[in-house]
Motif scaffolding. Structure first.
Motif, PDB file in Angstrom:
ATOM      1  N   ILE A   1       0.839  -1.207   0.000  1.00 47.85           N
ATOM      2  CA  ILE A   1       0.000   0.000   0.000  1.00 47.85           C
ATOM      3  C   ILE A   1       0.870   1.251   0.000  1.00 47.85           C
ATOM      4  N   ASN A   2       1.897   1.277   0.839  1.00 48.22           N
ATOM      5  CA  ASN A   2       2.787   2.442   0.892  1.00 48.22           C
ATOM      6  C   ASN A   2       3.492   2.675  -0.449  1.00 48.22           C
ATOM      7  N   ARG A   3       3.897   1.596  -1.097  1.00 52.29           N
ATOM      8  CA  ARG A   3       4.541   1.709  -2.418  1.00 52.29           C
ATOM      9  C   ARG A   3       3.570   2.314  -3.425  1.00 52.29           C
ATOM     10  N   GLU A   4       2.312   1.845  -3.393  1.00 53.88           N
ATOM     11  CA  GLU A   4       1.325   2.350  -4.350  1.00 53.88           C
ATOM     12  C   GLU A   4       0.928   3.793  -4.054  1.00 53.88           C
ATOM     13  N   ILE A   5       0.951   4.200  -2.803  1.00 52.73           N
ATOM     14  CA  ILE A   5       0.705   5.607  -2.470  1.00 52.73           C
ATOM     15  C   ILE A   5       1.763   6.475  -3.154  1.00 52.73           C
ATOM     16  N   GLN A   6       3.022   6.046  -3.085  1.00 55.44           N
ATOM     17  CA  GLN A   6       4.100   6.795  -3.744  1.00 55.44           C
ATOM     18  C   GLN A   6       3.911   6.813  -5.258  1.00 55.44           C
ATOM     19  N   ASN A   7       3.489   5.683  -5.823  1.00 54.83           N
ATOM     20  CA  ASN A   7       3.234   5.629  -7.267  1.00 54.83           C
ATOM     21  C   ASN A   7       2.100   6.568  -7.666  1.00 54.83           C
ATOM     22  N   LEU A   8       1.053   6.652  -6.839  1.00 50.46           N
ATOM     23  CA  LEU A   8      -0.070   7.544  -7.133  1.00 50.46           C
ATOM     24  C   LEU A   8       0.340   9.009  -7.061  1.00 50.46           C
ATOM     25  N   LYS A   9       1.298   9.326  -6.191  1.00 54.74           N
ATOM     26  CA  LYS A   9       1.788  10.708  -6.108  1.00 54.74           C
ATOM     27  C   LYS A   9       2.530  11.104  -7.380  1.00 54.74           C
ATOM     28  N   ILE A  10       3.092  10.127  -8.059  1.00 50.42           N
ATOM     29  CA  ILE A  10       3.786  10.377  -9.326  1.00 50.42           C
ATOM     30  C   ILE A  10       2.786  10.407 -10.481  1.00 50.42           C
ATOM     31  N   ASP A  11       1.866   9.431 -10.492  1.00 51.92           N
ATOM     32  CA  ASP A  11       0.897   9.307 -11.574  1.00 51.92           C
ATOM     33  C   ASP A  11      -0.441   8.831 -11.008  1.00 51.92           C
ATOM     34  N   PRO A  12      -1.415   9.736 -10.843  1.00 54.22           N
ATOM     35  CA  PRO A  12      -2.695   9.343 -10.265  1.00 54.22           C
ATOM     36  C   PRO A  12      -3.446   8.286 -11.086  1.00 54.22           C
ATOM     37  N   GLN A  13      -3.124   8.170 -12.355  1.00 55.53           N
ATOM     38  CA  GLN A  13      -3.790   7.179 -13.191  1.00 55.53           C
ATOM     39  C   GLN A  13      -2.950   5.909 -13.312  1.00 55.53           C
ATOM     40  N   HIS A  14      -2.120   5.668 -12.335  1.00 55.00           N
ATOM     41  CA  HIS A  14      -1.224   4.511 -12.292  1.00 55.00           C
ATOM     42  C   HIS A  14      -1.987   3.192 -12.321  1.00 55.00           C
ATOM     43  N   GLY A  15      -3.162   3.154 -11.711  1.00 56.69           N
ATOM     44  CA  GLY A  15      -3.936   1.924 -11.622  1.00 56.69           C
ATOM     45  C   GLY A  15      -4.676   1.596 -12.902  1.00 56.69           C
ATOM     46  N   ILE A  16      -5.510   0.592 -12.808  1.00 59.93           N
ATOM     47  CA  ILE A  16      -6.324   0.137 -13.935  1.00 59.93           C
ATOM     48  C   ILE A  16      -7.683   0.815 -13.835  1.00 59.93           C
ATOM     49  N   HIS A  17      -8.048   1.552 -14.883  1.00 56.66           N
ATOM     50  CA  HIS A  17      -9.349   2.215 -14.885  1.00 56.66           C
ATOM     51  C   HIS A  17     -10.433   1.161 -15.040  1.00 56.66           C
ATOM     52  N   ILE A  18     -11.453   1.232 -14.190  1.00 59.34           N
ATOM     53  CA  ILE A  18     -12.566   0.281 -14.256  1.00 59.34           C
ATOM     54  C   ILE A  18     -13.650   0.885 -15.151  1.00 59.34           C
ATOM     55  N   PRO A  19     -13.983   0.219 -16.260  1.00 61.53           N
ATOM     56  CA  PRO A  19     -15.042   0.746 -17.135  1.00 61.53           C
ATOM     57  C   PRO A  19     -16.366   0.903 -16.381  1.00 61.53           C
ATOM     58  N   ARG A  20     -17.105   1.961 -16.707  1.00 61.16           N
ATOM     59  CA  ARG A  20     -18.347   2.275 -15.996  1.00 61.16           C
ATOM     60  C   ARG A  20     -19.330   1.102 -15.988  1.00 61.16           C
ATOM     61  N   ASN A  21     -19.392   0.363 -17.085  1.00 57.87           N
ATOM     62  CA  ASN A  21     -20.377  -0.726 -17.137  1.00 57.87           C
ATOM     63  C   ASN A  21     -19.994  -1.897 -16.234  1.00 57.87           C
ATOM     64  N   TYR A  22     -18.799  -1.901 -15.644  1.00 57.33           N
ATOM     65  CA  TYR A  22     -18.386  -2.940 -14.698  1.00 57.33           C
ATOM     66  C   TYR A  22     -18.582  -2.521 -13.234  1.00 57.33           C
ATOM     67  N   ILE A  23     -18.992  -1.275 -13.032  1.00 60.54           N
ATOM     68  CA  ILE A  23     -19.162  -0.764 -11.674  1.00 60.54           C
ATOM     69  C   ILE A  23     -20.626  -0.917 -11.274  1.00 60.54           C
ATOM     70  N   SER A  24     -20.856  -1.576 -10.159  1.00 59.63           N
ATOM     71  CA  SER A  24     -22.235  -1.802  -9.708  1.00 59.63           C
ATOM     72  C   SER A  24     -22.862  -0.495  -9.224  1.00 59.63           C
ATOM     73  N   LYS A  25     -24.195  -0.444  -9.304  1.00 64.40           N
ATOM     74  CA  LYS A  25     -24.915   0.731  -8.805  1.00 64.40           C
ATOM     75  C   LYS A  25     -24.664   0.918  -7.318  1.00 64.40           C
ATOM     76  N   LYS A  26     -24.483  -0.201  -6.608  1.00 65.99           N
ATOM     77  CA  LYS A  26     -24.217  -0.144  -5.167  1.00 65.99           C
ATOM     78  C   LYS A  26     -22.913   0.624  -4.888  1.00 65.99           C
ATOM     79  N   LEU A  27     -21.864   0.335  -5.675  1.00 68.62           N
ATOM     80  CA  LEU A  27     -20.589   1.058  -5.496  1.00 68.62           C
ATOM     81  C   LEU A  27     -20.732   2.530  -5.863  1.00 68.62           C
ATOM     82  N   ILE A  28     -21.464   2.818  -6.928  1.00 67.96           N
ATOM     83  CA  ILE A  28     -21.661   4.215  -7.335  1.00 67.96           C
ATOM     84  C   ILE A  28     -22.382   4.975  -6.232  1.00 67.96           C
TER      85      ILE A  28
END
Length: 109
Positions: A44-71
């Motif tokens: 987690i600490n490593r990924e926090i540092q990566n996000l500080k460099i590039d906020p889009q470092h992770g995998i973008h989840i397409p909207r149609n894969y996100i449940s209404k509950k999460l939204i």
């Protein structure tokens, strides 16, 4: 002028993160050198540092894969995930403006 990038935790994620820090510290004090909690905290600490460099470092989840509950739970349909150790995931969203970008960690699970 480059934008400032911040990484913040949701209230629930912050509570879980602090608890994970306590468990890892207790294990370290107990003589353990590389427990799962320590590995997860390090990831987690490593990924926090990566996000500080590039906020889009992770995998973008397409909207149609996100449940209404999460939204409804997070108030956004713009989510990213980062795979951590042992099938754990870090879920976050990106907010901000032209001056400041915030990678807002919603939860790790």
């Amino acid at each position: 002028m480059p934008r400032e990038i911040f990484v913040e935790f949701s209230e629930d994620a912050n509570i879980d993160y602090k608890e994970l820090q306590k468990r890892a510290l207790t294990e370290r004090e107990g003589g353990k050198e590389n427990s799962f909690n320590m590995q997860l905290l390090k990831a987690i600490n490593r990924e926090i540092q990566n996000l500080k460099i590039d906020p889009q470092h992770g995998i973008h989840i397409p909207r149609n894969y996100i449940s209404k509950k999460l939204i409804e739970r997070y108030g956004t349909d713009r989510l990213w995930k980062i795979d951590l150790v042992g099938y754990w995931r870090l879920l976050y969203t990106i907010t901000g403006d032209d001056v400041k970008v915030i990678a807002f960690i919603l939860e790790f699970m």
